[in-house]
Motif scaffolding. Structure first.
Motif, short mmCIF file in Angstrom:
data_model
loop_
_atom_site.label_atom_id
_atom_site.label_comp_id
_atom_site.label_asym_id
_atom_site.label_seq_id
_atom_site.Cartn_x
_atom_site.Cartn_y
_atom_site.Cartn_z
N MET A 1 50.22 37.58 26.74
CA MET A 1 49.38 36.78 25.85
C MET A 1 48.04 36.53 26.52
O MET A 1 47.87 35.57 27.27
CB MET A 1 50.09 35.46 25.53
N LEU A 2 47.08 37.40 26.26
CA LEU A 2 45.77 37.27 26.88
C LEU A 2 44.92 36.26 26.14
O LEU A 2 44.96 36.17 24.91
CB LEU A 2 45.06 38.62 26.90
N LYS A 3 44.12 35.53 26.91
CA LYS A 3 43.14 34.62 26.31
C LYS A 3 42.00 35.46 25.70
O LYS A 3 41.79 36.61 26.09
CB LYS A 3 42.58 33.68 27.37
N PRO A 4 41.24 34.88 24.76
CA PRO A 4 40.17 35.66 24.12
C PRO A 4 39.08 36.10 25.08
O PRO A 4 38.36 37.06 24.79
CB PRO A 4 39.63 34.71 23.05
N TYR A 5 38.94 35.42 26.22
CA TYR A 5 37.90 35.78 27.19
C TYR A 5 38.43 36.73 28.27
O TYR A 5 37.73 37.05 29.22
CB TYR A 5 37.33 34.53 27.85
N ALA A 6 39.68 37.18 28.13
CA ALA A 6 40.24 38.15 29.08
C ALA A 6 39.83 39.57 28.67
O ALA A 6 39.45 39.82 27.54
CB ALA A 6 41.76 38.04 29.10
N CYS A 7 39.92 40.48 29.63
CA CYS A 7 39.65 41.89 29.34
C CYS A 7 40.89 42.51 28.69
O CYS A 7 41.95 42.57 29.32
CB CYS A 7 39.29 42.64 30.62
N ASP A 8 40.74 42.97 27.49
CA ASP A 8 41.83 43.60 26.75
C ASP A 8 41.80 45.10 27.03
O ASP A 8 40.80 45.76 26.73
CB ASP A 8 41.66 43.32 25.26
N PRO A 9 42.86 45.66 27.58
CA PRO A 9 42.83 47.11 27.86
C PRO A 9 42.62 47.95 26.61
O PRO A 9 42.04 49.04 26.69
CB PRO A 9 44.20 47.37 28.51
N VAL A 69 45.38 39.78 49.02
CA VAL A 69 44.38 39.48 48.01
C VAL A 69 44.91 39.82 46.61
O VAL A 69 44.76 39.05 45.66
CB VAL A 69 43.06 40.24 48.28
N ALA A 70 45.54 40.98 46.49
CA ALA A 70 46.07 41.40 45.19
C ALA A 70 47.14 40.43 44.70
O ALA A 70 47.22 40.12 43.50
CB ALA A 70 46.64 42.81 45.30
N GLN A 71 47.98 39.94 45.60
CA GLN A 71 49.02 38.98 45.21
C GLN A 71 48.41 37.69 44.70
O GLN A 71 48.82 37.16 43.66
CB GLN A 71 49.94 38.71 46.41
N VAL A 72 47.41 37.17 45.40
CA VAL A 72 46.75 35.94 44.96
C VAL A 72 46.05 36.16 43.63
O VAL A 72 46.10 35.31 42.72
CB VAL A 72 45.74 35.45 46.03
N ALA A 73 45.39 37.32 43.49
CA ALA A 73 44.66 37.61 42.25
C ALA A 73 45.60 37.67 41.06
O ALA A 73 45.30 37.13 39.98
CB ALA A 73 43.89 38.92 42.40
N ARG A 74 46.75 38.30 41.21
CA ARG A 74 47.71 38.37 40.11
C ARG A 74 48.20 36.97 39.73
O ARG A 74 48.35 36.65 38.55
CB ARG A 74 48.91 39.25 40.47
N THR A 75 48.45 36.14 40.73
CA THR A 75 48.94 34.79 40.46
C THR A 75 47.93 33.99 39.66
O THR A 75 48.25 33.40 38.61
CB THR A 75 49.26 34.07 41.78
N GLY A 78 47.28 35.42 36.12
CA GLY A 78 48.40 35.17 35.22
C GLY A 78 48.40 33.76 34.67
O GLY A 78 48.62 33.54 33.47
N VAL A 79 48.13 32.78 35.53
CA VAL A 79 48.10 31.39 35.10
C VAL A 79 46.98 31.16 34.09
O VAL A 79 47.14 30.40 33.12
CB VAL A 79 47.92 30.45 36.31
N THR A 84 46.21 40.62 34.36
CA THR A 84 46.63 40.68 35.76
C THR A 84 46.46 42.08 36.35
O THR A 84 46.19 42.22 37.55
CB THR A 84 48.10 40.25 35.91
N ASP A 85 46.60 43.12 35.52
CA ASP A 85 46.46 44.49 36.04
C ASP A 85 45.02 44.78 36.46
O ASP A 85 44.79 45.42 37.50
CB ASP A 85 46.90 45.50 34.98
N LEU A 86 44.06 44.32 35.69
CA LEU A 86 42.66 44.52 36.06
C LEU A 86 42.31 43.72 37.30
O LEU A 86 41.63 44.23 38.22
CB LEU A 86 41.73 44.14 34.90
N ALA A 87 42.75 42.46 37.36
CA ALA A 87 42.49 41.64 38.55
C ALA A 87 43.07 42.30 39.78
O ALA A 87 42.44 42.34 40.85
CB ALA A 87 43.07 40.24 38.36
N GLU A 88 44.28 42.84 39.65
CA GLU A 88 44.92 43.50 40.78
C GLU A 88 44.19 44.78 41.16
O GLU A 88 44.00 45.06 42.36
CB GLU A 88 46.38 43.81 40.44
N ALA A 89 43.76 45.56 40.18
CA ALA A 89 43.06 46.81 40.48
C ALA A 89 41.78 46.55 41.27
O ALA A 89 41.49 47.22 42.26
CB ALA A 89 42.74 47.56 39.18
N VAL A 90 41.00 45.54 40.83
CA VAL A 90 39.76 45.21 41.54
C VAL A 90 40.08 44.72 42.95
O VAL A 90 39.41 45.09 43.93
CB VAL A 90 38.94 44.16 40.76
#
Length: 389
Positions: A1-9, A69-75, A78-79, A84-90
């Motif tokens: 459930m992405l927020k409207p300001y999230a990047c939609d793949p 860094v990737a673990q913190v970014a996903r956490t 997600g909240v 989370t996939d884009l945050a992790e990729a970066v």
């Protein structure tokens, strides 16, 4: 459930080179996987943060730092309802451009490359993922989505006209590696990055503020007693002592520093939730157009982290043993780079095609830079021993 300001793949701007859509992975998942399987990502195993590889097995390397860094970014992503996939990729790609020997190697290469367009590890990461990874039949690089490239380039803020350390006043001052990519595909370098990329940047701060304290203690550069006057850290140790009196030293250290880690993550989430609720962005472009970043530490915590960083600068990054090692590895870079520039035939056979295409000293210097910057700590030390002695 992405927020409207999230990047939609599903709304990605796509890839520079057209490819068929994966049947079981989103575009950002595919980016993440390509980064993990890249040669540059594997080399992070033997590139260090502060300590050179041979100094101990327990210190963080670029790879272990990147995973943290990737673990913190996903956490955090997600909240906040972000992708989370884009945050992790970066996060996984953010340090790909670092040369051997951490920031020491970067400083040395920046001086050596000053006559040839300079060196910036963020720009070098873009060069790696767009040109230097050469495994796919249809293109050079990894052919990442626009959003992932944007995040790698801009996760520290706008590259043109921003206030960050990697920002330049205008397009004419862009690092050449980034300018080449931007000329081919406009990354909108005057705006903020997506919230996901901002999360990756903050996650980087969280990770190194935590693990540099841990590594500095393990190296004996300071003691727990030295940390008791620091904000965040001193109270964390005091709380552990209250809850677990007589705890052995190793567990006491871990329990205390994990609390520091938790405070940083919780602060970022709380600030982001408040700012997002107050500003009400309705799209990712609203995030990009904002004045300043939306993912950040609170002002009080930021001031506390400045005090911790000041302590680490004095007691760790400029500790006499670290400075001595910095001087030693700087001498290695200062010897290897001009040697390859003067005798490019010393480069491996699979680099000779790039050498042959170099039509100027600047072009040749950039080939040499790509080779030296790609070295791991251990390989740079081996090459110095073999070629210089």
């Amino acid at each position: 459930m992405l927020k409207p300001y999230a990047c939609d793949p599903a709304a990605s701007r796509g890839r520079l080179h057209s490819e068929s859509i994966s049947t079981f992975r989103s575009p950002f998942q595919r980016d993440r996987d390509r980064i993990i399987h890249s040669s540059a990502f594997r080399r992070l195993k033997h590139k260090t943060q502060v300590f050179v590889e041979h100094e101990g097995d327990y210190y963080r390397t670029r790879l272990t730092h990147t995973i943290e860094v990737a673990q913190v970014a996903r956490t955090i992503a997600g909240v906040l309802g972000l992708n989370t996939d884009l945050a992790e990729a970066v996060a996984l790609a953010h340090d790909l451009g670092h040369p051997p020997f951490g920031h020491t190697g970067e400083d040395a290469l920046a001086l050596l490359m000053a006559p040839y367009g300079g060196f910036d590890h963020n720009a070098q990461a873009i060069r790696i993922v767009t040109r230097l990874e050469r495994h796919y039949a249809g293109f050079d690089g990894l052919n990442l989505t626009w959003e992932t490239l944007e995040g790698i380039a801009k996760h520290n803020g706008p590259v043109i006209g921003g206030a960050g350390a990697h920002s330049v006043p205008d397009r004419a001052h862009l690092p050449y590696a980034l300018a080449e990519c931007d000329a081919e595909w406009d990354l909108e370098l005057t705006t903020n990055a997506s919230a996901e990329a901002q999360v990756a940047a903050v996650a980087d701060d969280v990770a190194y503020n935590h693990h540099d304290l841990h590594d500095g203690l393990r190296a004996g550069l300071f003691t727990e007693a030295d940390l008791m006057e620091l904000p965040l850290v001193g109270p964390a140790f005091a709380e552990v002592d209250r809850l677990y009196p007589g705890l052995d030293a190793t567990r006491r250290r871990h329990e205390s520093l994990r609390r520091v880690f938790g405070v940083m993550v919780e602060d970022v989430i709380a600030v982001a939730e408040n700012r997002l609720a107050a500003l009400g962005p309705s799209s990712v472009d609203d995030i990009r157009a904002m004045e300043g970043t939306i993912i950040r530490f609170s002002k009080p915590l930021y001031q506390n982290l400045k005090a911790i960083k000041s302590f680490l600068f004095t007691r760790m990054y400029r500790a006499p043993t670290v400075v001595a090692e910095r001087e030693r590895v700087t001498a290695m870079i200062n010897a290897l780079f001009p040697l390859f520039l003067a005798q490019p035939e010393l480069l491996p056979e699979d680099w000779q095609g790039d050498v042959a295409k170099a039509d100027s000293e600047t072009a040749l210097a950039r080939v040499v830079l790509d080779y030296v910057a790609g070295m791991t700590d251990r390989f740079a030390i081996q090459e110095f021993g073999r070629l210089v002695g």
